[in-house]
Design a protein around this motif. Structure first.
Motif, PDB file in Angstrom:
ATOM      1  N   THR A 107     -19.521  12.345  11.451  1.00  0.00           N
ATOM      2  CA  THR A 107     -18.845  11.681  12.565  1.00  0.00           C
ATOM      3  C   THR A 107     -17.568  11.000  12.087  1.00  0.00           C
ATOM      4  N   ILE A 108     -17.651  10.280  10.983  1.00  0.00           N
ATOM      5  CA  ILE A 108     -16.471   9.587  10.447  1.00  0.00           C
ATOM      6  C   ILE A 108     -15.374  10.579  10.099  1.00  0.00           C
ATOM      7  N   GLU A 109     -15.746  11.665   9.451  1.00  0.00           N
ATOM      8  CA  GLU A 109     -14.741  12.672   9.075  1.00  0.00           C
ATOM      9  C   GLU A 109     -14.130  13.328  10.304  1.00  0.00           C
ATOM     10  N   ALA A 110     -14.935  13.577  11.330  1.00  0.00           N
ATOM     11  CA  ALA A 110     -14.409  14.181  12.554  1.00  0.00           C
ATOM     12  C   ALA A 110     -13.408  13.272  13.251  1.00  0.00           C
ATOM     13  N   LEU A 111     -13.540  11.960  13.025  1.00  0.00           N
ATOM     14  CA  LEU A 111     -12.632  10.981  13.636  1.00  0.00           C
ATOM     15  C   LEU A 111     -11.432  10.669  12.746  1.00  0.00           C
ATOM     16  N   GLY A 112     -11.280  11.395  11.651  1.00  0.00           N
ATOM     17  CA  GLY A 112     -10.110  11.207  10.791  1.00  0.00           C
ATOM     18  C   GLY A 112     -10.359  10.403   9.542  1.00  0.00           C
ATOM     19  N   GLY A 113     -11.594   9.927   9.358  1.00  0.00           N
ATOM     20  CA  GLY A 113     -11.916   9.219   8.129  1.00  0.00           C
ATOM     21  C   GLY A 113     -12.041  10.179   6.958  1.00  0.00           C
ATOM     22  N   GLU A 114     -12.021   9.631   5.753  1.00  0.00           N
ATOM     23  CA  GLU A 114     -12.042  10.464   4.544  1.00  0.00           C
ATOM     24  C   GLU A 114     -12.955   9.837   3.499  1.00  0.00           C
ATOM     25  N   TYR A 115     -13.822  10.653   2.917  1.00  0.00           N
ATOM     26  CA  TYR A 115     -14.682  10.228   1.818  1.00  0.00           C
ATOM     27  C   TYR A 115     -14.146  10.773   0.501  1.00  0.00           C
ATOM     28  N   ARG A 116     -14.260   9.969  -0.538  1.00  0.00           N
ATOM     29  CA  ARG A 116     -13.939  10.431  -1.881  1.00  0.00           C
ATOM     30  C   ARG A 116     -15.087  10.017  -2.803  1.00  0.00           C
ATOM     31  N   TRP A 117     -15.824  11.007  -3.268  1.00  0.00           N
ATOM     32  CA  TRP A 117     -16.998  10.760  -4.102  1.00  0.00           C
ATOM     33  C   TRP A 117     -16.633  10.720  -5.569  1.00  0.00           C
ATOM     34  N   GLN A 118     -17.478  10.037  -6.344  1.00  0.00           N
ATOM     35  CA  GLN A 118     -17.266   9.866  -7.776  1.00  0.00           C
ATOM     36  C   GLN A 118     -15.875   9.262  -8.047  1.00  0.00           C
ATOM     37  N   HIS A 119     -15.530   8.299  -7.208  1.00  0.00           N
ATOM     38  CA  HIS A 119     -14.280   7.550  -7.327  1.00  0.00           C
ATOM     39  C   HIS A 119     -14.633   6.071  -7.517  1.00  0.00           C
ATOM     40  N   ARG A 120     -14.799   5.684  -8.751  1.00  0.00           N
ATOM     41  CA  ARG A 120     -15.169   4.303  -9.060  1.00  0.00           C
ATOM     42  C   ARG A 120     -13.914   3.445  -9.167  1.00  0.00           C
ATOM     43  N   VAL A 121     -13.901   2.328  -8.451  1.00  0.00           N
ATOM     44  CA  VAL A 121     -12.784   1.390  -8.500  1.00  0.00           C
ATOM     45  C   VAL A 121     -12.936   0.536  -9.756  1.00  0.00           C
ATOM     46  N   VAL A 122     -11.924   0.557 -10.623  1.00  0.00           N
ATOM     47  CA  VAL A 122     -11.990  -0.188 -11.882  1.00  0.00           C
ATOM     48  C   VAL A 122     -11.031  -1.373 -11.912  1.00  0.00           C
ATOM     49  N   ASP A 123     -10.119  -1.461 -10.932  1.00  0.00           N
ATOM     50  CA  ASP A 123      -9.200  -2.596 -10.914  1.00  0.00           C
ATOM     51  C   ASP A 123      -8.583  -2.730  -9.538  1.00  0.00           C
ATOM     52  N   LEU A 124      -8.027  -3.898  -9.281  1.00  0.00           N
ATOM     53  CA  LEU A 124      -7.281  -4.167  -8.062  1.00  0.00           C
ATOM     54  C   LEU A 124      -5.834  -4.452  -8.408  1.00  0.00           C
ATOM     55  N   ASP A 125      -4.930  -3.996  -7.562  1.00  0.00           N
ATOM     56  CA  ASP A 125      -3.536  -4.423  -7.655  1.00  0.00           C
ATOM     57  C   ASP A 125      -3.366  -5.639  -6.748  1.00  0.00           C
ATOM     58  N   ILE A 126      -2.935  -6.742  -7.345  1.00  0.00           N
ATOM     59  CA  ILE A 126      -2.799  -8.001  -6.607  1.00  0.00           C
ATOM     60  C   ILE A 126      -1.409  -8.565  -6.851  1.00  0.00           C
TER      61      ILE A 126
ATOM     62  N   ASN B 258       0.303 -17.583  -3.508  1.00  0.00           N
ATOM     63  CA  ASN B 258      -0.597 -16.872  -2.606  1.00  0.00           C
ATOM     64  C   ASN B 258      -0.810 -15.442  -3.097  1.00  0.00           C
ATOM     65  N   ARG B 259      -2.029 -15.018  -3.118  1.00  0.00           N
ATOM     66  CA  ARG B 259      -2.384 -13.705  -3.633  1.00  0.00           C
ATOM     67  C   ARG B 259      -2.710 -12.739  -2.489  1.00  0.00           C
ATOM     68  N   ARG B 260      -2.313 -11.469  -2.705  1.00  0.00           N
ATOM     69  CA  ARG B 260      -2.651 -10.429  -1.720  1.00  0.00           C
ATOM     70  C   ARG B 260      -2.917  -9.121  -2.441  1.00  0.00           C
ATOM     71  N   VAL B 261      -3.971  -8.435  -2.029  1.00  0.00           N
ATOM     72  CA  VAL B 261      -4.277  -7.135  -2.605  1.00  0.00           C
ATOM     73  C   VAL B 261      -3.281  -6.099  -2.088  1.00  0.00           C
ATOM     74  N   THR B 262      -2.850  -5.208  -2.990  1.00  0.00           N
ATOM     75  CA  THR B 262      -1.900  -4.154  -2.598  1.00  0.00           C
ATOM     76  C   THR B 262      -2.400  -2.761  -2.929  1.00  0.00           C
ATOM     77  N   GLY B 263      -3.586  -2.675  -3.549  1.00  0.00           N
ATOM     78  CA  GLY B 263      -4.110  -1.359  -3.853  1.00  0.00           C
ATOM     79  C   GLY B 263      -5.306  -1.419  -4.771  1.00  0.00           C
ATOM     80  N   VAL B 264      -5.891  -0.267  -5.016  1.00  0.00           N
ATOM     81  CA  VAL B 264      -7.039  -0.156  -5.919  1.00  0.00           C
ATOM     82  C   VAL B 264      -6.736   0.895  -6.975  1.00  0.00           C
ATOM     83  N   GLU B 265      -7.263   0.678  -8.169  1.00  0.00           N
ATOM     84  CA  GLU B 265      -7.120   1.628  -9.267  1.00  0.00           C
ATOM     85  C   GLU B 265      -8.471   2.253  -9.567  1.00  0.00           C
ATOM     86  N   LEU B 266      -8.476   3.553  -9.785  1.00  0.00           N
ATOM     87  CA  LEU B 266      -9.704   4.298  -9.986  1.00  0.00           C
ATOM     88  C   LEU B 266      -9.887   4.675 -11.448  1.00  0.00           C
ATOM     89  N   GLN B 267     -11.128   5.056 -11.804  1.00  0.00           N
ATOM     90  CA  GLN B 267     -11.399   5.439 -13.184  1.00  0.00           C
ATOM     91  C   GLN B 267     -10.657   6.710 -13.568  1.00  0.00           C
TER      92      GLN B 267
END
Length: 540
Positions: A219-238, A245-254
């Protein structure tokens, strides 16, 4: 329409008894009852020989205003509340703006992704594990061959830890918007039995959960959502501005990839220990949280059925009996049952090499030989693991390492008969109760694995539980250790806007963030967080 609650009928009542009881309770003739539907059905088993079914029904009457006026002081007769779910906003279509990221595909992440997709925001869902059927094969690899995949197991992968559980769909949350109804309705659309909408203690079981999470993913994919498997988040861009003041700007993957995003939901689950460490290292505000430790205990389900239902044991309406018990020990520790699984099995639930952790699961039928439950002792940061926000994780790891060694260092679990545990002697053989844990158990002394305060409290509590449920303290009941993943040992603290206290755009959610406990409450929290993300993205 009116809602009539606390309507009691005998367990074996005929179908026509329910509308007759409605009329009698409201003092109306049958012609005044246009129609009714069951909203909830539970039971009262305090008198085992005369178990009662307890109904809450929605009724349509010829003159509802007159009936409501007559029952103005009766809280069991009220207008039926509006439980229809309404989206808080919708993305402009076609949506080409920034896409929100959801980290984790357990019950919370699943509903964050679903609600965002239904509102048109095309979320990206990242998970360190695999799709549910591949993950199931990896999980069986530990159970059958003692081979652990640290990235694909009971804790990590599509569906989260709830996939390998009893699939309980009830909680103690009180939500005036009835978001739990939205969750249950989506589960039914995905293949859950419709009875989960009416039973007081609904459950699904592992096999059905597998197909349901696949359906929601589609259902999520049919509505335009996207899954990415075996994608471990190892860091945040802040990013930090001149005012601090801090704000997240992205995620870094393994993989080395960076995904830009200014709305990131952390639906991590309670076992993402390396991610908790990363968040702490990056300065995201985290505080320690109480949780519980203990063991899994098993009794033959037939014993529990007889103790709870007496001569009505085996009744198809009642099904396999469950229980909820607690005891305040003389050393000041609370001991209680946790995540009780009727007709289920005890499973290996570790996600880290060289450690043993247990959990319970059952199928929809709940027809396995044994009942199992966690018997756990409440602990708190100030007393038991002070000094560091992540100290609770280190406590969990120490206990799991002890259990691994005590079990033989091959993922077998240490086990002990209840009678031996209470008497303070090691177990050397099994009695009447055969443990269900796989890869297997090694009989030993659990006092060598658990903290002394927990052992003392549990010994006292087990005797007390035998007074609450006859036969519960049977000396051959089997205890298997250790149960450490009861809930998250940390809270990623958030504000009223659901964002991290010190990092804007970061949305801690669900059980791992410390805001839920179980499938339903995690999913409801996911709905709330998705709404907060969507409103912020729309500038509302």
């Amino acid at each position: 329409m009116l809602r009539l609650s606390d309507l009691k009928l005998p367990l074996d009542h005929e179908d026509e008894a329910l509308p007759a009881a409605i009329c009698a309770r409201l003092g109306i003739v049958p012609e005044d009852l246009i129609g009714f539907s069951v909203w909830r059905r539970g039971w009262d088993a305090r008198k085992k020989a005369h178990i009662l079914l307890i109904y809450t029904v929605d009724v349509t009457l010829r003159d509802e205003d007159a009936v409501l006026a007559r029952f103005a002081d009766d809280h069991n007769v009220r207008p039926t509340p509006d439980t229809e779910y309404r989206f808080v906003t919708q993305a402009p279509q076609p949506y080409t703006g920034p896409r929100p990221i959801v980290v984790g595909a357990g019950p919370c992440g699943l509903f964050v992704g679903l609600i965002l997709a239904q509102m048109g925001f095309r979320p990206i869902i990242l998970d360190r594990g695999k799709v549910v059927r591949e993950r199931t094969k990896d999980t069986w690899g530990l159970w059958r061959r003692s081979v652990l995949n640290p990235e694909s197991n009971v804790q990590f992968g599509e569906g989260g830890a709830g996939t390998f559980s009893d699939g309980k769909l009830y909680s103690r949350i009180k939500d005036p918007r009835h978001l739990d109804r939205k969750v249950l309705t989506e589960f039914v659309k995905a293949g859950a039995p419709e009875e989960i909408l009416t039973e007081a203690h609904p459950h699904i079981g592992t096999f059905r959960l597998v197909t349901m999470v696949e359906s929601i993913r589609e259902t999520i994919e049919a509505l335009g959502g996207e899954y990415r498997w075996q994608h471990r988040v190892v860091d945040l861009d802040i990013e930090t501005d001149a005012e601090g003041n801090r704000r997240v700007t992205g995620v870094e993957l393994q993989t080395g990839e960076t995904i830009a995003a200014d709305h990131v939901v952390l639906a991590l689950g309670h076992s993402a220990r390396d991610t908790f460490q990363m968040l702490h290292d990056r300065g995201v505000f985290i505080e320690p949280k109480p949780f519980s430790i203990g063991v899994r205990i098993e009794h033959p389900q037939s014993w529990i059925d007889r103790a709870r239902f007496g001569p009505n044991a085996g009744n198809a309406i009642l099904g396999a009996a469950d229980y909820a018990i607690s005891h305040q020990a003389s050393n000041g520790r609370a001991v209680y049952s946790f995540c009780m699984c009727p007709g289920g099995t005890v499973v290996a639930a570790t996600s880290e090499e060289g450690r043993v952790a247990t959990n319970g699961m059952s199928q929809y039928s709940r027809n396995e030989r044994n009942a199992n439950s966690g018997i756990v002792v409440a602990i708190d940061p100030e007393r038991d693991y002070p000094g560091h926000p992540l100290a609770g994780i280190e406590l969990q790891r120490r206990l799991e390492e002890k259990a691994y060694v005590a079990g033989g260092s091959d993922y077998k679990a240490p086990a002990q008969k209840l009678g031996d545990f209470v008497a303070g002697r090691p177990s050397t053989e099994l009695g009447e109760v055969i443990p269900s844990y796989r890869p297997g158990v090694k009989m030993t002394d659990l006092a060598e694995v658990l903290p002394e305060f927990a052992v003392t409290a549990m010994r006292e509590a087990l005797v007390a539980f035998g007074r609450q449920i006859p036969g519960y303290d049977h000396p051959d009941a089997v205890m298997t250790g250790v149960e450490t993943r009861t809930s998250s040992p940390i809270r990623i603290t958030r504000g009223k806007d659901f964002q991290s206290l010190n990092t804007a755009g970061l949305y801690p959610a669900g059980e791992g963030a410390g805001y839920a406990g179980g499938i339903l409450s995690a999913a409801v929290d996911g709905v709330k967080v998705a709404e907060a993300v969507a409103l912020d993205m729309m500038g509302a």
